[in-house]
Enzyme design. Structure first.
Site, PDB file in Angstrom:
ATOM      1  N   ASP A 122       0.849  -1.192   0.000  1.00 19.07           N
ATOM      2  CA  ASP A 122       0.000   0.000   0.000  1.00 19.07           C
ATOM      3  C   ASP A 122       0.881   1.237   0.000  1.00 19.07           C
ATOM      4  OD1 ASP A 122      -2.379   1.662   0.282  1.00 19.07           O
ATOM      5  OD2 ASP A 122      -3.339  -0.135   1.084  1.00 19.07           O
ATOM      6  N   HIS A 168      -4.623   5.751   2.809  1.00 17.03           N
ATOM      7  CA  HIS A 168      -5.239   4.496   2.391  1.00 17.03           C
ATOM      8  C   HIS A 168      -4.643   3.294   3.114  1.00 17.03           C
ATOM      9  CE1 HIS A 168      -6.175   1.185  -0.477  1.00 17.03           C
ATOM     10  NE2 HIS A 168      -7.309   1.852  -0.603  1.00 17.03           N
ATOM     11  N   SER A 173     -11.858  -1.959  -0.679  1.00 19.77           N
ATOM     12  CA  SER A 173     -10.525  -1.815  -0.095  1.00 19.77           C
ATOM     13  C   SER A 173     -10.526  -2.096   1.399  1.00 19.77           C
ATOM     14  CB  SER A 173     -10.011  -0.387  -0.286  1.00 19.77           C
ATOM     15  OG  SER A 173      -9.456  -0.231  -1.549  1.00 19.77           O
TER      16      SER A 173
HETATM   17  C1  LIG Z   1      -5.995  -4.914   0.273  1.00 21.96           C
HETATM   18  O1  LIG Z   1      -6.068  -4.873  -1.123  1.00 21.96           O
HETATM   19  C2  LIG Z   1      -7.050  -4.019  -1.627  1.00 21.96           C
HETATM   20  C3  LIG Z   1      -7.037  -4.093  -3.130  1.00 21.96           C
HETATM   21  O2  LIG Z   1      -6.970  -5.389  -3.556  1.00 21.96           O
HETATM   22  C4  LIG Z   1      -6.762  -2.609  -1.194  1.00 21.96           C
HETATM   23  O3  LIG Z   1      -7.778  -1.761  -1.671  1.00 21.96           O
HETATM   24  C5  LIG Z   1      -6.688  -2.561   0.305  1.00 21.96           C
HETATM   25  O4  LIG Z   1      -6.286  -1.290   0.718  1.00 21.96           O
HETATM   26  C6  LIG Z   1      -5.689  -3.550   0.823  1.00 21.96           C
HETATM   27  N1  LIG Z   1      -5.729  -3.628   2.236  1.00 21.96           N
HETATM   28  C7  LIG Z   1      -4.672  -3.675   2.944  1.00 21.96           C
HETATM   29  C8  LIG Z   1      -4.811  -3.875   4.406  1.00 21.96           C
HETATM   30  O5  LIG Z   1      -3.594  -3.556   2.409  1.00 21.96           O
END
Ligand SMILES: *[C@@H]1O[C@H](CO)[C@@H](O)[C@H](O)[C@H]1NC(C)=O
Ligand SMILES: *[C@@H]1O[C@H](CO)[C@@H](O)[C@H](O)[C@H]1NC(C)=O
Ligand SMILES: *[C@@H]1O[C@H](CO)[C@@H](O)[C@H](O)[C@H]1NC(C)=O
Ligand SMILES: *[C@@H]1O[C@H](CO)[C@@H](O)[C@H](O)[C@H]1NC(C)=O
Ligand SMILES: *[C@@H]1O[C@H](CO)[C@@H](O)[C@H](O)[C@H]1NC(C)=O
Ligand SMILES: *[C@@H]1O[C@H](CO)[C@@H](O)[C@H](O)[C@H]1NC(C)=O
Ligand SMILES: *[C@@H]1O[C@H](CO)[C@@H](O)[C@H](O)[C@H]1NC(C)=O
Ligand SMILES: *[C@@H]1O[C@H](CO)[C@@H](O)[C@H](O)[C@H]1NC(C)=O
Ligand SMILES: *[C@@H]1O[C@H](CO)[C@@H](O)[C@H](O)[C@H]1NC(C)=O
Length: 590
Positions: free
Chosen positions: A241, A289, A476
């Site tokens: 991320d 995010h 997400s």
């Molecule tokens: C997991 O993956 C999704 C996309 O496949 C993403 O949107 C989300 O932020 C991710 N979550 C984590 C905890 O990384």
């Protein structure tokens, strides 16, 4: 793996049967209670199960004697001599003698006279007139003018006992149900070694640790998150991320690892990480995010697996093809800590989009898909989100698919509506409607499972460094919920090395099948994530229904517990072969 699932199911069945075994020869029916205040319908949490069959057997009885009522009838000729005595003790003794004699004279009316004889051989209760008295009758309590005796009576004897003067009640001994909000019940169902639970306003947590909520069956939605106590301990969740901040109190637990382990630029070049607990490389348009999704996977208050280790892989901007391959490759070739043959690792991919695999991208996606499939053989589970376009994950018209979600060995997660605001009125309606696809969520055959689509989080805002709480929505946030559940499963079963197939099978098995009302029944995606605990409790412990859907409550009077948790009395639902729950009501076998 398959073995494990079978054992899991068998053990539930064994548990149900053992609940029925009575500890004594004397038949004390389970689930019945003595409570004159309960209504005769099934709306009370403790049932007044007046199962008539209990009257046919020998049973312990409670015999109620009113001393005042007899003391004032001194002129009546019917009264036993001794009852003229003002002495209460003697009066009670005389009643006990009378019952005792009645029992001995009528041993032939007992189905199991041994039980009475055993009492006769037991300890000497009282000594009277130089004689030891071997009692079949016990005095258990006195309050005001009332004395309570107990005795084993045959059903034929109860009328005679009731006719003894001074006795105004003779009640068969019954069992209360345990207050069913019971850790042991949850352990019996889930086979978790130890259970943790906490009250929460986070519906994204409470929804995944109970079966489908139905306001017809229980009185109040249970705002509790139940999970195995280890909380994903010794499992690694690897997150691709944009940014991470593990200095937030959501990650305060000292016994787990958190950290940013690598950073990658759009060009596939490594980017320097200046602070391993607080990282972002280059630039991101949504710099919170990764912070939010990490919180949902493993935060202390808002996360599914609060003890899992978290490895952040910081990717500049949004991930490029090169950055993704580089990051995966780095992990495989340079990082022994992940591939030590004893892995419990969940990869959550924070990227995805629609691509046409048949065109120029073929070599890239083939390589990436094969690489991922290869890594799943090391016990690494890959999770990705289905996307928020309200479209099928595979667009037939454009011949494009959502990747990497559609990869063969990636668990593809869709989102459901869910009531995030518990202060709203009519929350029952919101909760019921939460079992449907979120308006924004992608869908289709390629989706493997759905998880709550709205989430409460707490983070340190990247932009102004302030601690904020908020509501997140999107697939997400659904993917990390599944990642968290996978982590708790892996942590609960260190003896198993899961691969994609066995993990997906396991997840779907414990999920709520056909939960979503707006997705076809038996559609391959109609699974709602659950962490293994399906019993639905009511926060105030009042139940209208029965069985696992209603706190293991029993149905009242001659009703049967239908497969859907309603107490009913119809030919079809009361048959065992139609799912009648025989532990919680009266079922018919043919
Ligand atoms: C997991 O993956 C999704 C996309 O496949 C993403 O949107 C989300 O932020 C991710 N979550 C984590 C905890 O990384
Ligand atoms: C059941 O009993 C409760 C409380 O006595 C009452 O409010 C309710 O109307 C009853 N329901 C039925 C179906 O009899
Ligand atoms: C006991 O008997 C007296 C006299 O008949 C009566 O007034 C009283 O209500 C009785 N008590 C109970 C608990 O039945
Ligand atoms: C018998 O009844 C009288 C009134 O009828 C009452 O005053 C008295 O207390 C009673 N006797 C006992 C032992 O309770
Ligand atoms: C109990 O009583 C019923 C009828 O009063 C009689 O038919 C039955 O034989 C009795 N049972 C025993 C074991 O005495
Ligand atoms: C996590 O596992 C370690 C050993 O690996 C143990 O010392 C610790 O108590 C565990 N913590 C929890 C919460 O289970
Ligand atoms: C599929 O792709 C086409 C072309 O890109 C687009 O117009 C359409 O909206 C997409 N969605 C569906 C559901 O067909
Ligand atoms: C929940 O809804 C109430 C009433 O509409 C509103 O006042 C409150 O701000 C909402 N809370 C959240 C967290 O959205
Ligand atoms: C973070 O802070 C910025 C600037 O104050 C603000 O615009 C943004 O909404 C905040 N983000 C969150 C998630 O609170």
């Amino acid at each position: 793996m398959k073995n494990l699932i079978i054992i899991f199911l068998l053990s539930i069945i064994v548990t149900l049967f053992t609940n029925n075994v009575h500890a004594m020869d004397i038949n004390i029916k389970k689930g019945n209670k003595i409570d004159t205040q309960t209504s005769n319908n099934n709306s009370h949490h403790l049932n007044d199960n007046e199962d008539i069959s209990v009257q046919d057997d020998d049973n312990f009885y409670l015999i109620f004697v009113n001393y005042t009522s007899i003391a004032n009838e001194t002129n009546s000729e019917k009264i036993h001599n001794k009852r003229h005595e003002e002495n209460r003790e003697e009066f009670i003794d005389s009643v006990m003698d009378e019952i005792h004699d009645l029992i001995l004279d009528n041993l032939d009316t007992y189905k199991k006279p041994e039980a009475v004889e055993e009492l006769l051989n037991k300890e000497k209760l009282r000594k009277r007139d130089d004689q030891y008295y071997f009692g079949t009758v016990n005095k258990i309590s006195s309050f005001k003018e009332i004395t309570v005796l107990t005795a084993i009576l045959s059903s034929n004897l109860t009328d005679s006992v009731k006719n003894i003067n001074g006795i105004y009640g003779c009640v068969p001994n019954q069992r209360f149900q345990y207050h069913r909000f019971n850790k042991q019940d949850i352990i019996d169902e889930t086979r978790w070694k130890k259970i943790a639970m906490r009250k929460t306003k986070d519906v994204h947590l409470s929804l995944i640790s109970q079966g489908k909520y139905n306001p017809d069956l229980i009185s109040k939605y249970d705002n509790t998150y139940y999970y195995p106590e280890h909380g994903g301990n010794n499992t690694k969740i690897v997150i691709f991320d944009d940014s991470f901040n593990f200095k937030h109190k959501e990650f305060y637990n000292p016994n787990r690892y958190t950290g940013c382990i690598s950073g990658w630029g759009e060009d596939g070049e490594p980017r320097k990480i200046y602070d391993y607990q607080d990282c972002l490389v280059g630039y991101s348009i949504y710099p919170n995010h990764g912070r939010i999704t990490a919180d949902l996977a493993a935060g202390l208050e808002h996360g599914v697996a609060p003890n899992a280790d978290i490895y952040g892989i910081a990717i500049e901007n949004t991930p490029t093809f090169i950055a993704v391959i580089k990051a995966l490759d780095y992990m495989y070739f340079y990082s022994n800590m992940f591939f030590d043959g004893n892995n419990r690792i969940v990869f959550n991919f924070s990227f995805g989009d629609y691509f046409n695999r048949k065109k120029q991208f073929v070599p890239y996606f083939d390589y990436l898909e094969n690489f991922i499939s290869f890594l799943t053989n090391y016990g690494i589970i890959f999770i990705a989100s289905a996307g928020n376009y309200n479209q099928n994950v595979y667009n037939v018209t454009a011949d494009k698919g959502m990747l990497p979600c559609l990869f063969e060995k990636v668990i593809c997660v869709g989102a459901t509506e869910n009531p995030y605001n518990t202060t709203l009125k009519n929350s029952d309606e919101l909760l019921v409607n939460s079992y449907r696809k979120a308006e924004f969520s992608n869908y289709g055959d390629g989706v493997n499972i759905y998880a709550p689509g709205y989430h409460n989080y707490a983070i340190t805002n990247y932009t102004d460094n302030k601690n904020v709480e908020g509501l997140f929505s999107g697939t997400s946030g659904s993917a990390p919920i599944v990642a968290g559940v996978v982590a708790t499963i892996m942590s609960e079963h260190p003896e198993i090395t899961f691969n994609f197939d066995s993990m997906l099978t396991y997840l779907q098995k414990i999920s709520i099948k056909n939960a979503m009302v707006d997705i076809e029944k038996d559609h391959p995606s109609n699974y709602f994530i659950n962490n293994g605990k399906h019993v639905v409790y009511s926060e105030d412990d009042f139940y209208y229904g029965c069985g696992i859907n209603a706190g293991y409550n029993r149905c009242g009077r001659n009703l049967c517990c239908a497969s859907d948790g309603y107490c009913v009395k119809d030919e079809y639902s009361c048959k065992v072969q139609n799912g009648c729950q025989f532990n919680y009501g009266i079922c018919k076998f043919k």
